[in-house]
Structure formats: structure tokens, C-alpha cells
Design a protein around this motif. Structure first.
Motif, short mmCIF file in Angstrom:
data_model
loop_
_atom_site.label_atom_id
_atom_site.label_comp_id
_atom_site.label_asym_id
_atom_site.label_seq_id
_atom_site.Cartn_x
_atom_site.Cartn_y
_atom_site.Cartn_z
N ALA A 212 -2.69 -3.81 6.29
CA ALA A 212 -2.83 -2.48 5.73
C ALA A 212 -1.73 -1.52 6.19
O ALA A 212 -1.19 -0.74 5.40
CB ALA A 212 -4.20 -1.92 6.10
N ARG A 213 -1.39 -1.60 7.48
CA ARG A 213 -0.40 -0.66 8.00
C ARG A 213 0.94 -0.83 7.30
O ARG A 213 1.55 0.13 6.81
CB ARG A 213 -0.26 -0.86 9.52
N ARG A 214 1.38 -2.10 7.21
CA ARG A 214 2.64 -2.38 6.52
C ARG A 214 2.59 -1.92 5.07
O ARG A 214 3.54 -1.34 4.54
CB ARG A 214 2.94 -3.89 6.55
N ALA A 215 1.47 -2.19 4.43
CA ALA A 215 1.35 -1.87 3.01
C ALA A 215 1.42 -0.35 2.80
O ALA A 215 2.13 0.13 1.93
CB ALA A 215 0.03 -2.42 2.46
N LEU A 216 0.69 0.40 3.65
CA LEU A 216 0.65 1.86 3.47
C LEU A 216 2.01 2.48 3.77
O LEU A 216 2.41 3.46 3.15
CB LEU A 216 -0.43 2.48 4.34
N GLU A 217 2.74 1.89 4.72
CA GLU A 217 4.06 2.43 5.05
C GLU A 217 4.99 2.40 3.85
O GLU A 217 5.84 3.27 3.70
CB GLU A 217 4.67 1.62 6.21
N MET A 218 4.86 1.38 3.03
CA MET A 218 5.79 1.28 1.90
C MET A 218 5.19 1.82 0.59
O MET A 218 5.88 1.87 -0.41
CB MET A 218 6.24 -0.17 1.72
N SER A 219 3.94 2.25 0.63
CA SER A 219 3.29 2.69 -0.61
C SER A 219 3.40 4.19 -0.83
O SER A 219 3.44 4.95 0.14
CB SER A 219 1.80 2.34 -0.56
N HIS A 220 3.46 4.59 -2.08
CA HIS A 220 3.39 6.02 -2.38
C HIS A 220 1.99 6.54 -2.12
O HIS A 220 1.80 7.59 -1.54
CB HIS A 220 3.77 6.30 -3.84
N ARG A 221 1.01 5.76 -2.58
CA ARG A 221 -0.38 6.17 -2.37
C ARG A 221 -1.23 4.96 -2.04
O ARG A 221 -0.82 3.83 -2.30
CB ARG A 221 -0.93 6.85 -3.63
N GLY A 222 -2.39 5.23 -1.45
CA GLY A 222 -3.28 4.12 -1.12
C GLY A 222 -4.73 4.49 -1.40
O GLY A 222 -5.10 5.67 -1.42
N TYR A 223 -5.52 3.47 -1.66
CA TYR A 223 -6.96 3.63 -1.83
C TYR A 223 -7.66 2.79 -0.77
O TYR A 223 -7.27 1.64 -0.55
CB TYR A 223 -7.42 3.16 -3.21
#
Lengths: 259, 290
Positions: A212-223
Motif C-alpha cells: 500500500a505504501r509504495r502504491a500510494l506514493e505513486m498514485s494521484h489518489r487512493g481509496y
């Protein structure tokens, strides 16, 4: 929704694109009387990279199956560029410009790598050889493996083939289910880097990620999904700094990564 | 001895043609189709109808039989199988439904043609040497052998080199992935029925050229067909072809070694059981990835 606000390389704001995908109040399940999804809503804008995170069993993969037409929702609507997707065959949904990479069993194991790409290229339309060349330029590791059966590939190569198969359709929206699952750490970096590149070239991406951490770092938005419902949604950066999200959904993973 | 092997190759080639459809349908739809044998019968009786009614030679009826078999297969796909798939019917429900379809087809043929055996009306043929080998075959046997080999090669080319064939193999690997890869699975399934039903009917015509026709012909042939596809590894078209030839040859050669003719079918099953003890997943079953 949010202004573009770049800090420390992490992307915090959404590109000011139009709404591309709107999922509203989705209720779905496999067994009668058991709703895995209990009213999930989600929006993806043109050009965004959006992540869905949450604990196991939250309904993340089920949400993507509903989106792709593999599971019919009991309630709710899904609009992609204004078209209703509920009730369409999966092949018709793909034809509208969505492309999906499942988490497991995402290549045809008894077909060669070339055959895997060929049948996808045939769906995409004329110019198959050029389409396949373009995918091989993006994933050069596949070049030496064209005549191997896809079932013999390593985890990382298999993921590259699965993404290549999806990208050959030149999708408007690429849907990824845990692209880093089961990969060696080095491969995880390579896969995330490819995903960022694909997004920067203009392809909108919706992905589920356990990391999750890696994903959120590169994402514009998260759910954040939990128990089949929306828990929190915000920009990637805001979610990373949200104490509740950190405690409930990131803490454990962060500890695992530090260990 | 060679003559028995030759007879076995003819029988085996016909079994192979009819078995390809059975194994393709299984691999793509996970449907064990007990009505497949009755497609064979239908093909044979279509040729008989044309032979008696129009005076054509049975070989000339092959294309018509293919079309009739394919058309019935499509009809059943639309009326029965597609609906049952959409309702996510269990494997057992599908098998029972296929037995029902089999009974209906067979009794329809009995209704129109009666239960007694019939033959194609054509001049008696003498067995002549085949390709200069020390074996003799009637012209019809020779035709059946050549036609079977051509059809088997055609199916091989289809599966290996055409987009439809590759897509069919993809479907047998993973139907959901095929759907989300943008493949219209219903369309490919329809083509599978066309090929499977058509080839079964053609196999029936070829079979009818070598022996009398009767309404249970396909039902009785179904067991050797299953033996062939299980021997080859169920779901593998090449296994069905190899299994078909093996069953045919073993059956006929057993007669040479003194097995009474009425027991030769049983010999085919013994061969299947022995082969499965040695290769539990069938001759072609091990080369599968998940």
C-alpha cells in the motif's frame, strides 16, 4: 477535486481530467444472500493513477471483477465515459477501452508467449506484427521467450506478459489487480517503474495493491476499502499522512518493510 | 497381420475424426457430451437419406452431413448449452442434459427410419491393394482413411496456425481470462460446436461406408470415443487422434490373435486401462500448465 500539488516527488493532486469511470453504490457477491461489496463508490479521472488498498477480504478483487463484467452486481451502476457497463459482456467492455490484468492466472499457460500476444493483437485489430513489436519494445525481456510456453515463465516475466497482453489493446483505462504480488523485490521495483511510465504516457490506471505504501506514493489518489465499504478516500499523499489510515492499514505493512 | 493393422488404421482414423469434436467441446466447455455419438449417427443417416433419395454416393454427402451436424450443434448451443452455462449449471446437470439430448436424437431417427440396420445403396466393391502395400481395402475404406487423415491434418493446422484455433486453445486454458482479453467467448464456442458437430457427422458417414447403419450406432461408438480421448488425455485434440488410432489398431489386431470378434471392443478398453496405469493423465496429459 484537488489542485495539482507536487511535493517530494510524490504525486498529491489529480490531473484535472474529466471523469472517466464512475462506479456508484456497487453491491455484489458470489453466493445468494452474502454481499461481499456493500455499496462501494469510486471515481477515476482521465490521466489519473488511482490505487485501491485495504485488508484481505475487503472486496478489492471482487470490485474489479464487477467492473470487467465477470460478476454482475446486485445493485449499482458503472459508467465509463458516459456508457453504462452493467449487463455488457466482458468482451464488449474491453472493446470500449478497458483492459484488465488479473492477479493470478493472468496468461494462457499452454500457449507460447508469441501466441498470447497474437490473440490479444487479433482482438485489437489490424497491424498485429507492429502491435507486438511495440509491446516487445516496452518489455524487451519477452523477446528471448517468444517461443516458450507462458506456463514456463518466471513470476516477473509472466507479469510483464500479462501487462503486455493488456497494453496491446491500447486501453484508455488499464486495470491492474496486485501487479507486484509474489514478485522478487527487484522485480517489484521494475514493475512499479513500468506502471509509472505507462501512466505518464497518458494511460489512466486503476490498481489494487497489497504494497500500500509504495502504491500510494505513486498514485494521484487512493481509496481504502474495508469490509466491502468505502473507508477513506483522498489524495495518495494525504492518505499516507492520515493517522487513522497509517494505524489501521499501513502500520503493519510499514513494520514488515522495516523488518 | 498387416491386413489387421490396416483395418485397425481405418477404424482408428474414423474414431479419431469423431473424437476430436468430443475432446474439443470438453476442453472448451467442460461439457462431457453424451449426445456426441448421436451426431455421428445423424451424419450417417443424413448420407443414407441423400443416398436413397437422390442416389448420390455416400462420399458426395460428406459436406451435407458436415453442415447438418454443425447446424444441429449450433441449435443445441443456443437452446440448451448457452442457457445452462449462464445459469452456471453443474457438470452433472450438463451430463444429464446431454444424455437427454442423446435419447431425443436417437429416437427421432428410429421414428423416421425404424430400428433395423440399413446399408448404403451402391455397387458391391472389391478390396484392392492399397498404395502397393501387401494389404487390401475397398474403395470406400481407402476413401475413409484418406479423408480422415486430411481432416485430422486440417484440424491440426486450424489449432496451430489460425487465430480461431489459438483462441480456442486459449479458451481451454482459462475462459474468464479469454473474456477479459476481449475475446467474444460465445462466438468461439459456436465455432467449436460447428467443428465438433460437423466432424462427428462426417465421421458417421465414413463409419457407415465400412459397416451397416443402425440408430444405436453412435451410442455404441461413444464408448470407444471416450476411450480414445481419455487414453490421449481428455481435452487434448492430439491425444484424441493418437488414442483413436491406438484403440482402432488394438481392437482389430486382437482378432488376429484369436479374440472373438464380438469381444474386440473390450480389448480396446483393456488397452486404455493398461495405458492409463502407465500414464495416469493420458498420453498427452502431462504437458499441461496451470
Amino acid at each position: 477535486m484537488n489542485a495539482v500539488d507536487q511535493q517530494d516527488g510524490a504525486r498529491t493532486g489529480a490531473p484535472a481530467g474529466a471523469e472517466m469511470l464512475v462506479m456508484e453504490d456497487i453491491v455484489a457477491g458470489y453466493v445468494p444472500g452474502v454481499d461481499i461489496l456493500q455499496g462501494v463508490s469510486l471515481t477515476v479521472r482521465q490521466g489519473e493513477l488511482v490505487s485501491i488498498i485495504g485488508p484481505n477480504g475487503a472486496g478489492k478483487s471482487t470490485l474489479l471483477k464487477v467492473l470487467m463484467g465477470l460478476l454482475r452486481p446486485r445493485r449499482g451502476s458503472i459508467r465509463f465515459q458516459g456508457r453504462e457497463l452493467v449487463g455488457l459482456k466482458p468482451s464488449a467492455i474491453v472493446a470500449l477501452g478497458l483492459s484488465y490484468v488479473p492477479q493470478v492466472r493472468n496468461v494462457f499457460p499452454n500457449l507460447t508467449v508469441r501466441e498470447n500476444l497474437e490473440i490479444a493483437a487479433a482482438v485489437a485489430g489490424p497491424g498485429a506484427p507492429q502491435r507486438i513489436q511495440r509491446i516487445l519494445d516496452i518489455f524487451p525481456d519477452l523477446r528471448d521467450k517468444l517461443r516458450s510456453k507462458a506456463g514456463t515463465l518466471s513470476g516477473g516475466q509472466r507479469q510483464m506478459l500479462a501487462m503486455g497482453r493488456a497494453l496491446i489493446l491500447e486501453p484508455k483505462l488499464l486495470v491492474l489487480d496486485e501487479p507486484s504480488a509474489g514478485l522478487a523485490p527487484q522485480m517489484v521495483n521494475a514493475v512499479f517503474q513500468k506502471i509509472a511510465e505507462i501512466n505518464e504516457q497518458g494511460c489512466t490506471i486503476l490498481m489494487i495493491e497489497q504494497n500500500a505504501r509504495r502504491a500510494l506514493e505513486m498514485s494521484h489518489r487512493g481509496y481504502v476499502l474495508d469490509m466491502g465499504r468505502n473507508a477513506v478516500d483522498d489524495t495518495g499523499r494525504a492518505l499516507l499522512e492520515n493517522p487513522r489510515v497509517v494505524e489501521l492499514y499501513l502500520g503493519k505493512i510499514a513494520q514488515q518493510q522495516d523488518a | 497381420m498387416l491386413q489387421y493393422v490396416a483395418n485397425g488404421i481405418v477404424v482408428g482414423a474414423i474414431i479419431a475424426v469423431a473424437a476430436i469434436g468430443l475432446t474439443l467441446v470438453y476442453s472448451i466447455l467442460r461439457l462431457t457430451n453424451f449426445a456426441h455419438g448421436d451426431f455421428v449417427t445423424l451424419g450417417a443417416y443424413t448420407a443414407l437419406f441423400i443416398n436413397l433419395g437422390l442416389g448420390w454416393r455416400p462420399a458426395a454427402a460428406l459436406p451435407v452431413a458436415f453442415v447438418v451436424g454443425a447446424a444441429l450443434a449450433i441449435l443445441l448451443e443456443l437452446l440448451v448449452w448457452r442457457k445452462m452455462r449462464q445459469m452456471r449449471a453443474s457438470m452433472v446437470a450438463l451430463i444429464v442434459a446431454s444424455i437427454g439430448v442423446a435419447l431425443a436424437l436417437r429416437n427421432l431417427l428410429v421414428f423416421f427410419y425404424g430400428p433395423s440396420p440399413q446399408n448404403f445403396q451402391q455397387p458391391v466393391q472389391r478390396a484392392t491393394p492399397f498404395l502397393g502395400l501387401p494389404v487390401t481395402m475397398t474403395a470406400d475404406q481407402q476413401f475413409a482413411l484418406v479423408a480422415s487423415v486430411v481432416l485430422v491434418l486440417a484440424v491440426h493446422a486450424l489449432l496451430r496456425y489460425t487465430t480461431l484455433g489459438k483462441t480456442m486453445r486459449a479458451l481451454s486454458d482459462n475462459t474468464d481470462l479469454a473474456w477479459v482479453s476481449g475475446i467474444d467467448v460465445d462466438r468461439v464456442v459456436t465455432w467449436t460446436w460447428i467443428i465438433g458437430g460437423g466432424l462427428a457427422a462426417v465421421g458417421g458417414v465414413l463409419y457407415g461406408m465400412t459397416r451397416p447403419l443402425y440408430p444405436e450406432l453412435g451410442w455404441h461408438l461413444l464408448l470407444p470415443l471416450f476411450a480414445a480421448i481419455i487414453l490421449g488425455g481428455i481435452g487434448h485434440p492430439y491425444g484424441a487422434i493418437a488414442g483413436g488410432f491406438l484403440i482402432g489398431i488394438v481392437q482389430e489386431v486382437s482378432v488376429y490373435f484369436g479374440v472373438p470378434v464380438e469381444y474386440k471392443i473390450a480389448v480396446g478398453f483393456v488397452a486404455m486401462i493398461v495405458a492409463l496405469l502407465l500414464f495416469p493423465r493420458g498420453l498427452f496429459g502431462e504437458a499441461s500448465y496451470r
